[in-house]
Structures are given as C-alpha cells and as structure tokens.
Design a protein around this motif. Sequence first.
Motif, PDB file in Angstrom:
ATOM      1  N   ASP A 224       0.718  -1.234  -0.082  1.00  0.00           N
ATOM      2  CA  ASP A 224       0.190   0.106   0.068  1.00  0.00           C
ATOM      3  C   ASP A 224       0.855   1.211  -0.004  1.00  0.00           C
ATOM      4  O   ASP A 224       0.446   2.316  -0.840  1.00  0.00           O
ATOM      5  N   ALA A 225       1.850   1.262   0.846  1.00  0.00           N
ATOM      6  CA  ALA A 225       2.874   2.443   0.927  1.00  0.00           C
ATOM      7  C   ALA A 225       3.613   2.503  -0.452  1.00  0.00           C
ATOM      8  O   ALA A 225       3.783   3.740  -0.830  1.00  0.00           O
ATOM      9  N   ALA A 226       4.000   1.546  -1.034  1.00  0.00           N
ATOM     10  CA  ALA A 226       4.894   1.338  -2.402  1.00  0.00           C
ATOM     11  C   ALA A 226       3.799   1.873  -3.471  1.00  0.00           C
ATOM     12  O   ALA A 226       4.247   2.846  -4.229  1.00  0.00           O
ATOM     13  N   LEU A 227       2.614   1.494  -3.431  1.00  0.00           N
ATOM     14  CA  LEU A 227       1.699   2.009  -4.496  1.00  0.00           C
ATOM     15  C   LEU A 227       1.354   3.620  -4.312  1.00  0.00           C
ATOM     16  O   LEU A 227       1.347   4.481  -5.412  1.00  0.00           O
ATOM     17  N   ALA A 228       1.270   3.968  -3.151  1.00  0.00           N
ATOM     18  CA  ALA A 228       0.987   5.364  -2.770  1.00  0.00           C
ATOM     19  C   ALA A 228       2.080   6.239  -3.204  1.00  0.00           C
ATOM     20  O   ALA A 228       2.203   7.363  -3.879  1.00  0.00           O
ATOM     21  N   HIS A 229       3.500   5.641  -2.888  1.00  0.00           N
ATOM     22  CA  HIS A 229       4.417   6.462  -3.475  1.00  0.00           C
ATOM     23  C   HIS A 229       4.585   6.418  -5.100  1.00  0.00           C
ATOM     24  O   HIS A 229       4.858   7.489  -5.651  1.00  0.00           O
ATOM     25  N   PHE A 230       4.441   5.380  -5.549  1.00  0.00           N
ATOM     26  CA  PHE A 230       4.453   5.126  -6.938  1.00  0.00           C
ATOM     27  C   PHE A 230       3.221   6.370  -7.691  1.00  0.00           C
ATOM     28  O   PHE A 230       3.821   7.024  -8.536  1.00  0.00           O
ATOM     29  N   ALA A 231       2.104   6.584  -7.154  1.00  0.00           N
ATOM     30  CA  ALA A 231       1.267   7.520  -7.663  1.00  0.00           C
ATOM     31  C   ALA A 231       1.784   9.092  -7.279  1.00  0.00           C
ATOM     32  O   ALA A 231       1.606   9.958  -8.097  1.00  0.00           O
ATOM     33  N   LYS A 232       2.440   9.164  -6.055  1.00  0.00           N
ATOM     34  CA  LYS A 232       3.166  10.214  -5.809  1.00  0.00           C
ATOM     35  C   LYS A 232       4.263  10.811  -7.100  1.00  0.00           C
ATOM     36  O   LYS A 232       4.221  11.868  -7.497  1.00  0.00           O
ATOM     37  N   VAL A 233       4.920   9.920  -7.140  1.00  0.00           N
ATOM     38  CA  VAL A 233       6.247  10.084  -8.289  1.00  0.00           C
ATOM     39  C   VAL A 233       5.662  10.505  -9.520  1.00  0.00           C
ATOM     40  O   VAL A 233       6.075  11.020 -10.245  1.00  0.00           O
ATOM     41  N   LEU A 234       4.417   9.612  -9.984  1.00  0.00           N
ATOM     42  CA  LEU A 234       3.956   9.750 -11.200  1.00  0.00           C
ATOM     43  C   LEU A 234       3.297  10.951 -11.306  1.00  0.00           C
ATOM     44  O   LEU A 234       3.227  11.714 -12.505  1.00  0.00           O
ATOM     45  N   GLU A 235       3.080  11.673 -10.217  1.00  0.00           N
ATOM     46  CA  GLU A 235       2.217  13.086 -10.287  1.00  0.00           C
ATOM     47  C   GLU A 235       3.473  14.059 -10.579  1.00  0.00           C
ATOM     48  O   GLU A 235       2.982  14.750 -11.347  1.00  0.00           O
ATOM     49  N   ALA A 236       4.712  13.756  -9.917  1.00  0.00           N
ATOM     50  CA  ALA A 236       5.627  14.790 -10.502  1.00  0.00           C
ATOM     51  C   ALA A 236       5.923  14.563 -11.920  1.00  0.00           C
ATOM     52  O   ALA A 236       6.520  15.503 -12.349  1.00  0.00           O
ATOM     53  N   ALA A 237       5.681  13.334 -12.630  1.00  0.00           N
ATOM     54  CA  ALA A 237       6.011  13.123 -13.987  1.00  0.00           C
ATOM     55  C   ALA A 237       5.099  13.895 -14.679  1.00  0.00           C
ATOM     56  O   ALA A 237       5.277  14.191 -15.817  1.00  0.00           O
ATOM     57  N   VAL A 238       3.574  13.350 -14.555  1.00  0.00           N
ATOM     58  CA  VAL A 238       2.737  13.706 -15.673  1.00  0.00           C
ATOM     59  C   VAL A 238       1.476  14.600 -15.076  1.00  0.00           C
ATOM     60  O   VAL A 238       0.686  14.902 -15.662  1.00  0.00           O
ATOM     61  N   GLY A 239       1.755  15.207 -13.608  1.00  0.00           N
ATOM     62  CA  GLY A 239       0.937  16.096 -13.147  1.00  0.00           C
ATOM     63  C   GLY A 239      -0.402  15.425 -12.123  1.00  0.00           C
ATOM     64  O   GLY A 239      -0.270  14.224 -12.177  1.00  0.00           O
ATOM     65  N   PRO A 240      -1.363  16.396 -12.068  1.00  0.00           N
ATOM     66  CA  PRO A 240      -2.451  16.047 -11.139  1.00  0.00           C
ATOM     67  C   PRO A 240      -3.355  14.744 -11.479  1.00  0.00           C
ATOM     68  O   PRO A 240      -3.984  14.232 -10.609  1.00  0.00           O
ATOM     69  N   ARG A 241      -3.108  14.479 -12.895  1.00  0.00           N
ATOM     70  CA  ARG A 241      -4.175  13.226 -13.233  1.00  0.00           C
ATOM     71  C   ARG A 241      -3.923  11.879 -12.515  1.00  0.00           C
ATOM     72  O   ARG A 241      -4.382  11.111 -12.265  1.00  0.00           O
ATOM     73  N   ALA A 242      -2.454  11.951 -12.200  1.00  0.00           N
ATOM     74  CA  ALA A 242      -1.876  10.692 -11.521  1.00  0.00           C
ATOM     75  C   ALA A 242      -2.592  10.469 -10.386  1.00  0.00           C
ATOM     76  O   ALA A 242      -2.933   9.359 -10.012  1.00  0.00           O
ATOM     77  N   ALA A 243      -2.738  11.540  -9.358  1.00  0.00           N
ATOM     78  CA  ALA A 243      -3.625  11.292  -8.419  1.00  0.00           C
ATOM     79  C   ALA A 243      -4.970  11.132  -8.627  1.00  0.00           C
ATOM     80  O   ALA A 243      -5.611  10.445  -7.686  1.00  0.00           O
ATOM     81  N   GLU A 244      -5.560  11.844  -9.501  1.00  0.00           N
ATOM     82  CA  GLU A 244      -7.084  11.710  -9.789  1.00  0.00           C
ATOM     83  C   GLU A 244      -7.445  10.267 -10.255  1.00  0.00           C
ATOM     84  O   GLU A 244      -8.359   9.615  -9.575  1.00  0.00           O
ATOM     85  N   HIS A 245      -6.311   9.750 -11.038  1.00  0.00           N
ATOM     86  CA  HIS A 245      -6.303   8.138 -11.363  1.00  0.00           C
ATOM     87  C   HIS A 245      -6.363   7.355 -10.253  1.00  0.00           C
ATOM     88  O   HIS A 245      -6.953   6.278 -10.201  1.00  0.00           O
TER      89      HIS A 245
END
Length: 378
Positions: A224-245
């Motif tokens: 769970d922590a790793a996937l939350a971190h994954f989404a956070k790093v993707l947010e830095a790469a592709v913007g807020p849609r990473a968190a929305e998805h």
Amino acid sequence: MNETRRVLIAADKFKGSLTAVQVAERVTAGLRRVVPDLAVEALPVADGGDGTVDAAVAAGFERREVRVAGPLGQEVPAAFALRGGTAVVEMAEASGLQRLPVGVFAPLTASTYGSGELLRAALDAGARTIVFGVGGSATTDGGAGMLAALGARFLDEDGEPVPPGGGGLAGLARADLSGLDARLSTVELVLASDVDNPLTGPKGAPAVYGPQKGASPDDVETLDAALAHFAKVLEAAVGPRAAEHAAAPGAGAAGGIGYGALLLGARFRPGIEVMLDVLGFAPALERASLVVTGEGSLDEQTLHGKAPAGVAAAARAAGKDVVAVCGRLALPEEALLRAGIGRAYPLTSVEPDVAQCIADAGPILERVAERIARDFLA
C-alpha cells in the motif's frame, strides 16, 4: 409452451469445473433431451476476468497466441482475441494467478510486464479498439510492469530500473513516460473490470485483494505504501491526473493494473457490460424467449457486476424470462428476483454432495437442464 421457444445460453464458467463453452454444451444437451428440436443459441460470456478471451473466440473472434513474460519473468504462452479492428486482451493470460507454479505466491515481486507485451501484440496486429479485461491477477504492481513493457521507465536514485513487482516501487525515484508506445494515443482502450476499488487505502488493491495473492499483513502495508509512493512519483512526472486516477473507480482492479490503464487513457466500464457489447449479446437476446445464465457460485459477489447479474439485468430490461444454473446457490429467492433471475437451479439440487458436483459437474448440469426444460419448455 409454443413451438417457437428459442433459448439463449449466456453463462460464465463454473470455475474449476467447466469452461463457459462447456456449460453451454451441457445445458444444450440437457434441454434437447426433453425438447429434441429446441432452437438453442449459445453465447458464452465473461466479465473481464479469466475466460474472457475464450468467450470472445467462441463468439467468432480469432485467437492469436504469443509468448510473453509471466508474473515471475518466465516465458509463458498467452492469447488475445481479434476481430476486425477490435482486440480482446485478458491480463490473466499473462499475469494471472494461474501463471504461477502451484502453491507459489509472489505478492511483492510478481509483475504485469507480460500484460504490457500482450497489449503491444494487439497493437502490432492492427487493433484500433482494445478491450482490456482485468481480473484474476497474481500481481500488485499498479501496472508498473505493463507500462514498462510499453516504453515507460521507472528508475531508482542511481538511475537504474527498480526491481519488478509492487515491492520494488518503494525505491522509485523518477518516472519517465515519454517513451510510451505512440500508437497508444491513437487507439480506444477500454478497461473492463468487475471491481471499482481505488488504488490504495482500506478499499485499495493491496488491502482488499493482496491476501488472495499470498500477501501477509506486513506485505499489504508494504504494498500500500509502495503504490501510494508510485502515484506520488507519477504525479511529479505527469501532473495532477496521476493522483486523480489513483482515486478513480477501477484503479485498484487486478492489483492496480487498472491504474496503469487509466494513465494510458483507458475508459473504465463494468466488464460484463463491455463484453456483452463486444460479443453481440443484444441481437441474440432479441431472438430469445428464455435466457439461461449462471456461474459456479451464485452469491453476494454475483450481484456486484458479475456476468449473471449483467445478463439478467439486460434480459429483464428486454422483457425476457431468465433462469440461472450454478454449482452452489447462496442467494435467497428475493435477491435473485431483484437481480432479474426468475429461478436458480444449483447442481446441489440434483447431487447434494458438493465434491461430487465438482467432479461430475458436466453430467449433473445436463440433468439440471432437463429440469429447466420440463419447467419452462415442455
């Protein structure tokens, strides 16, 4: 009843006993034992999980076989289905629990890389619409493996690729999606699933489905922590849609591969709805006067997006009678009626011994079908 009765058999598999195609064959045999000249149409169905490619092939799609990476990286044979410009890809073919050795689980390291290779094979075959059925996965990697197979890069602090699987995402420092296969932007990608969980949290992929894949409570926390971190790093790469998805329904499907698919621009739809469209259910339904649906266990889960519920809802809307066959029935009559199923016929009504029902599911199902024919058609 009059001679113009026409039966449509639109049932899912009896998991561990009969494929959806075999269910249709056995029901047909039983019905015709009572009404020899009965008009029967078989349309095996699936809800996006394992058996989805087989259902598409039974409906006239061409089966295409490729070799891809299994969940542990070993090469495995996998198939997708193709008709015209539409491909049906089933992630379980590449990354499903059935691709693990018996008794082996790998909750932290199993990867969806092979699912990405399957999607790439569908693109190579000229698909313009891809129905991506997800379910039955051995993985909880948020679709990172799939994205990597399609050209994404997931790097650690030293600029090296992170290890495969959800556990490896804990060390992710940078995500680069610029190398994704350009053809993905030109196809319609449909995420077909019967679950609407988000990526993480108490209803997320690790918490709800991790234990089925061998994850201990500690593993669930790690994932769970790793996937939350994954989404956070993707947010830095592709913007807020990473968190929305990550918070969107379906993101948590099949160990989070739904999340990866949403990042690719997929549209989420309930698996059975998509498959009924793809398989040509509406015209078949129009021709039918009685619909036989079913699956191995009719229970609470059935009511939440499983194939029989989808079939029954569509049939009821069209004013058709619906009965269900199943191995085991764990729903009260009121719940069946609310779902649009007039009557259910479990194998246990013929053979009370459950082990015997599993071992001899085919012949027992034929006897159940004889009962249906006597009750509705004779």
